[in-house]
Design a protein around this motif. Structure first.
Motif, short mmCIF file in Angstrom:
data_model
loop_
_atom_site.label_atom_id
_atom_site.label_comp_id
_atom_site.label_asym_id
_atom_site.label_seq_id
_atom_site.Cartn_x
_atom_site.Cartn_y
_atom_site.Cartn_z
N ALA A 5 2.07 2.00 13.60
CA ALA A 5 3.48 1.77 13.23
C ALA A 5 3.73 0.29 12.95
O ALA A 5 4.42 -0.06 11.98
CB ALA A 5 4.40 2.28 14.34
N ILE A 6 3.17 -0.58 13.76
CA ILE A 6 3.36 -2.02 13.57
C ILE A 6 2.71 -2.48 12.27
O ILE A 6 3.32 -3.19 11.47
CB ILE A 6 2.81 -2.81 14.77
CG1 ILE A 6 3.71 -2.57 15.99
CG2 ILE A 6 2.69 -4.29 14.47
CD1 ILE A 6 3.17 -3.11 17.28
N VAL A 7 1.48 -2.06 12.04
CA VAL A 7 0.78 -2.48 10.81
C VAL A 7 1.50 -1.95 9.58
O VAL A 7 1.69 -2.69 8.61
CB VAL A 7 -0.70 -2.03 10.85
CG1 VAL A 7 -1.38 -2.27 9.50
CG2 VAL A 7 -1.46 -2.76 11.96
N GLY A 10 3.70 -5.54 4.63
CA GLY A 10 4.21 -6.04 3.36
C GLY A 10 3.77 -5.17 2.19
O GLY A 10 4.10 -5.43 1.04
N GLU A 11 3.03 -4.12 2.48
CA GLU A 11 2.51 -3.23 1.43
C GLU A 11 3.28 -1.92 1.36
O GLU A 11 2.98 -1.08 0.52
CB GLU A 11 1.02 -2.91 1.71
CG GLU A 11 0.12 -4.12 1.77
CD GLU A 11 -0.12 -4.77 0.43
OE1 GLU A 11 0.12 -4.11 -0.62
OE2 GLU A 11 -0.55 -5.93 0.42
N ARG A 56 -7.29 -0.54 -1.91
CA ARG A 56 -7.55 -1.72 -1.09
C ARG A 56 -6.55 -1.91 0.04
O ARG A 56 -6.92 -2.11 1.20
CB ARG A 56 -7.60 -2.98 -1.97
CG ARG A 56 -7.91 -4.26 -1.19
CD ARG A 56 -7.67 -5.52 -2.02
NE ARG A 56 -6.38 -5.59 -2.66
CZ ARG A 56 -5.24 -5.91 -2.04
NH1 ARG A 56 -5.23 -6.19 -0.77
NH2 ARG A 56 -4.10 -5.95 -2.70
N GLU A 57 -5.24 -1.83 -0.29
CA GLU A 57 -4.22 -2.09 0.74
C GLU A 57 -4.24 -1.03 1.85
O GLU A 57 -4.03 -1.34 3.02
CB GLU A 57 -2.82 -2.22 0.12
CG GLU A 57 -2.29 -0.98 -0.56
CD GLU A 57 -2.69 -0.83 -2.02
OE1 GLU A 57 -2.20 0.12 -2.65
OE2 GLU A 57 -3.49 -1.64 -2.53
#
Length: 146
Positions: free
Chosen positions: A7-9, A14-15, A29-30
């Motif tokens: 959840a944090i990631v 930003g993606e 990639r993202e």
């Protein structure tokens, strides 16, 4: 723990990555990087978590987790911007852990308070019953004395 890290990631990458896509077979990639970061942070935050359990969570082979940890370690060592990003994830994770810890303590305190209130309520009912009995006795005695 892994869901919390995910959840944090997802929130701070930003993606704009939806958690569900991390479990897909996509190699964008993202998405792949976010998945690797989650694997790395999960192992860092809870070393007892097995690589197999992390792999199972994502539907991957345990060697994928080993490779992800190596890749993230390499990126941290070679790319200062990425290293700062990882530090920020760790800070956010620690902040969230602190918040959840405080919530847990608050829940315990609330339960203790509820128990004390319940105890007081029981005592109050007992005192009220005793008061009523005494009042009846006093009325009875007053009637006899008259």
């Amino acid at each position: 723990m892994i869901k919390h890290i995910q959840a944090i990631v997802c929130s701070y990458s930003g993606e704009n990555i939806a958690p569900e896509i991390l479990h897909s077979k996509t190699q964008k990639r993202e998405v792949k990087t976010a998945r690797q970061i989650i694997m790395y942070l999960t192992k860092q935050e809870d070393p007892k978590t097995t690589q197999q359990s992390i792999a199972d969570y994502f539907g991957k082979h345990h060697s994928t987790v080993i490779n992800a940890i190596k890749i993230i370690n390499n990126l941290i060592d070679t790319e200062p911007v990425f290293a700062r990003k990882m530090d920020n994830y760790k800070k956010r994770l620690n902040l969230h852990k602190e918040i959840f810890s405080r919530i847990d303590v608050s829940k315990l305190l609330l339960n203790e308070l509820k128990t004390k209130i319940d105890d007081c309520s029981s005592e109050l009912i007992t005192l009220k019953d005793q008061y009523i009995k005494l009042k009846i006795d006093i009325n009875f005695l007053n009637n006899i004395h008259m």
